[in-house]
Design a protein around this motif. Sequence first.
Motif, short mmCIF file in Angstrom:
data_model
loop_
_atom_site.label_atom_id
_atom_site.label_comp_id
_atom_site.label_asym_id
_atom_site.label_seq_id
_atom_site.Cartn_x
_atom_site.Cartn_y
_atom_site.Cartn_z
N ARG A 132 14.02 -16.85 -11.05
CA ARG A 132 12.81 -17.16 -10.32
C ARG A 132 11.65 -17.46 -11.28
O ARG A 132 11.51 -16.81 -12.32
CB ARG A 132 12.41 -15.98 -9.41
CG ARG A 132 13.40 -15.68 -8.30
CD ARG A 132 12.84 -14.57 -7.42
NE ARG A 132 13.80 -14.09 -6.44
CZ ARG A 132 13.96 -14.61 -5.23
NH1 ARG A 132 13.22 -15.64 -4.85
NH2 ARG A 132 14.85 -14.10 -4.39
N GLU A 133 10.81 -18.40 -10.85
CA GLU A 133 9.58 -18.66 -11.59
C GLU A 133 8.59 -19.38 -10.67
O GLU A 133 8.95 -20.39 -10.05
CB GLU A 133 9.83 -19.51 -12.84
CG GLU A 133 8.57 -19.72 -13.67
CD GLU A 133 8.84 -20.32 -15.04
OE1 GLU A 133 8.18 -21.30 -15.40
OE2 GLU A 133 9.76 -19.81 -15.73
N SER A 134 7.37 -18.84 -10.58
CA SER A 134 6.28 -19.46 -9.82
C SER A 134 6.68 -19.80 -8.39
O SER A 134 6.34 -20.86 -7.88
CB SER A 134 5.78 -20.72 -10.55
OG SER A 134 5.34 -20.41 -11.85
N GLY A 135 7.43 -18.92 -7.76
CA GLY A 135 7.83 -19.12 -6.38
C GLY A 135 9.03 -20.02 -6.18
O GLY A 135 9.45 -20.25 -5.04
N GLY A 136 9.60 -20.54 -7.25
CA GLY A 136 10.78 -21.39 -7.15
C GLY A 136 11.91 -20.88 -8.03
O GLY A 136 11.91 -19.71 -8.45
N TRP A 137 12.88 -21.76 -8.30
CA TRP A 137 14.04 -21.38 -9.09
C TRP A 137 14.21 -22.35 -10.25
O TRP A 137 13.99 -23.56 -10.11
CB TRP A 137 15.31 -21.38 -8.24
CG TRP A 137 15.40 -20.24 -7.29
CD1 TRP A 137 14.93 -20.19 -6.02
CD2 TRP A 137 16.02 -18.96 -7.54
NE1 TRP A 137 15.20 -18.97 -5.45
CE2 TRP A 137 15.88 -18.19 -6.35
CE3 TRP A 137 16.67 -18.40 -8.63
CZ2 TRP A 137 16.36 -16.90 -6.24
CZ3 TRP A 137 17.16 -17.11 -8.52
CH2 TRP A 137 17.00 -16.37 -7.33
N LYS A 138 14.62 -21.81 -11.40
CA LYS A 138 14.98 -22.61 -12.56
C LYS A 138 16.40 -22.25 -13.00
O LYS A 138 16.93 -21.19 -12.63
CB LYS A 138 14.02 -22.36 -13.73
CG LYS A 138 12.69 -23.08 -13.62
CD LYS A 138 11.88 -22.90 -14.89
CE LYS A 138 10.62 -23.75 -14.88
NZ LYS A 138 9.85 -23.60 -16.15
N PHE A 139 16.99 -23.14 -13.78
CA PHE A 139 18.32 -22.88 -14.35
C PHE A 139 18.23 -23.01 -15.87
O PHE A 139 17.54 -23.89 -16.39
CB PHE A 139 19.35 -23.87 -13.83
CG PHE A 139 20.69 -23.75 -14.53
CD1 PHE A 139 21.61 -22.80 -14.13
CD2 PHE A 139 21.01 -24.58 -15.60
CE1 PHE A 139 22.82 -22.67 -14.78
CE2 PHE A 139 22.23 -24.46 -16.25
CZ PHE A 139 23.13 -23.50 -15.84
N THR A 140 18.91 -22.12 -16.56
CA THR A 140 19.03 -22.24 -18.01
C THR A 140 20.44 -21.89 -18.43
O THR A 140 21.11 -21.07 -17.79
CB THR A 140 18.02 -21.32 -18.73
OG1 THR A 140 18.02 -21.64 -20.13
CG2 THR A 140 18.37 -19.86 -18.57
N LEU A 189 19.79 -20.55 -2.33
CA LEU A 189 18.69 -19.98 -3.10
C LEU A 189 17.52 -19.59 -2.21
O LEU A 189 16.80 -18.62 -2.50
CB LEU A 189 18.24 -20.97 -4.17
CG LEU A 189 19.26 -21.27 -5.28
CD1 LEU A 189 18.69 -22.28 -6.27
CD2 LEU A 189 19.67 -19.99 -6.00
N HIS A 190 17.31 -20.33 -1.13
CA HIS A 190 16.19 -20.03 -0.24
C HIS A 190 16.43 -18.78 0.60
O HIS A 190 15.52 -18.32 1.29
CB HIS A 190 15.91 -21.22 0.69
CG HIS A 190 17.10 -21.64 1.51
ND1 HIS A 190 18.26 -22.11 0.94
CD2 HIS A 190 17.31 -21.64 2.84
CE1 HIS A 190 19.13 -22.40 1.90
NE2 HIS A 190 18.57 -22.11 3.05
N GLU A 191 17.63 -18.21 0.55
CA GLU A 191 17.95 -17.02 1.33
C GLU A 191 18.22 -15.80 0.46
O GLU A 191 18.55 -14.73 0.97
CB GLU A 191 19.15 -17.28 2.24
CG GLU A 191 18.90 -18.36 3.28
CD GLU A 191 20.09 -18.58 4.19
OE1 GLU A 191 21.10 -17.88 4.02
OE2 GLU A 191 20.02 -19.46 5.06
N VAL A 192 18.09 -15.95 -0.86
CA VAL A 192 18.36 -14.83 -1.76
C VAL A 192 17.28 -13.77 -1.58
O VAL A 192 16.09 -14.07 -1.50
CB VAL A 192 18.40 -15.31 -3.22
CG1 VAL A 192 18.54 -14.12 -4.18
CG2 VAL A 192 19.56 -16.27 -3.43
N GLU A 193 17.69 -12.51 -1.53
CA GLU A 193 16.77 -11.39 -1.34
C GLU A 193 15.70 -11.37 -2.43
O GLU A 193 15.96 -11.70 -3.59
CB GLU A 193 17.53 -10.07 -1.36
CG GLU A 193 18.58 -9.95 -0.28
CD GLU A 193 19.56 -8.84 -0.57
OE1 GLU A 193 19.52 -7.83 0.14
OE2 GLU A 193 20.34 -8.97 -1.53
N ALA A 194 14.51 -10.94 -2.06
CA ALA A 194 13.38 -10.92 -2.99
C ALA A 194 13.64 -10.00 -4.18
O ALA A 194 13.10 -10.22 -5.27
CB ALA A 194 12.11 -10.49 -2.26
#
Length: 405
Positions: A117-125, A65-70
């Motif tokens: 993405r949310e607020s500079g991080g990642w969430k899962f739903t 996740l830290h390498e996923v393109e913007a």
Amino acid sequence: MGHITKDAWVPSVTLRVGAEGVDVAALLLGTDGRVRGDADMVFAGQPVHPSGAVRHEQASLVLALHEVEAAVERIVIAGEADGGVLEAAAPDGAAVASYAVTGTGDATAVAFGEFFRESGGWKFTGLGRGHGSGLAGLVTEYGVEVAEEEPEPQPVVCGPVPLVGVVKMPGQPLPAAGGPLGEPEPTPAPAPTGPFPPADRPYELVEGWEFGPVFEPFVAEGLGNDVIALDDRVGNGPVLVELAQEGYGYLGLFPLDRRNKDEVDFLFNALLPDFLGSAAAPVPKGRPLRMRLAAENRWILRVKPLAAARRLEGTLHGYGPEALIYLGGGADLRVEFKGDPRNGRGYVGIQSYGVGGRTDGRLPDMDLLLNEIGPLRQTVPVPRGPQLLKFNAEGPWTLTVRELD
């Protein structure tokens, strides 16, 4: 169809995602909720995203996740099933997300959930969205183009195989004949029929290339799976790894970390028959390079200084992925790709790394020059050298470089 705690935060690290008994696929979506192109679907038949941030391994997915393109806002996880339990685990094995989908009986494919993405991080739903037309029908909702015609019969191979019902459309057909300004186009070399020449074949270091250590080559040969460990002859910095395998079969090469587990960035991950390729591999600081080799047939592997890679000048022919050195000025690079010999499609991409003045042995940020599926003839700009080019092609190719005045 399922049960979940909505919008759970997940760490922005490398996650392994899977559902027992289901061969899952990933769809990398932009802000419009659709894939940007064929390469944004990662599954068994197309196991690597060009960015390297998402890959398919043994029916599961590895998401860095830290390498996923913007440009990627969401990653949807789907599979050919009517239900199951999707789980995501951190590098230490700890579960970070789980979602159970109960089948309804009429669904033949399901979108389990998504990372967003949310607020500079990642969430899962969780999504739990079923589809009655199989995975081929489900992925079209996200912009994946699926060929209507049946694919041609393919040779039986071991390891990952193309996903049933999902056939990638060619990215750009080859012109009937001729090249730019009426010049004839060179014809790619045919596929090789065996492994690399003997290990003691001579080689030369490219004059003027200073990135990476210089050492005596390391050679290994074998049949089937193995672990390759380099000795202390190799210093710090990237090295050139050449690998070949005879015949049909899966081939993968994965650097191992301190815990003896696969690193996120693999070197090779392919089903190309009579595989022949090279790649630049980083050497860990303070410990030897160890690699896990997954192979079906007889293979030979050589590790040499990166300066022994082929220099990109004039016209080059090749087959499969290759690390190339470019020392010229700004140039236009003509790319001719014939496609995967198994099905006429296949992936082709070029990543460029400007290494001028680098002494720490670490690769700088990558520039993506080409990212396509299917046969093509295209021209792409190449920055001034020294550049390390990671060229990835699932089949025979020709490159012609024309430096600018």
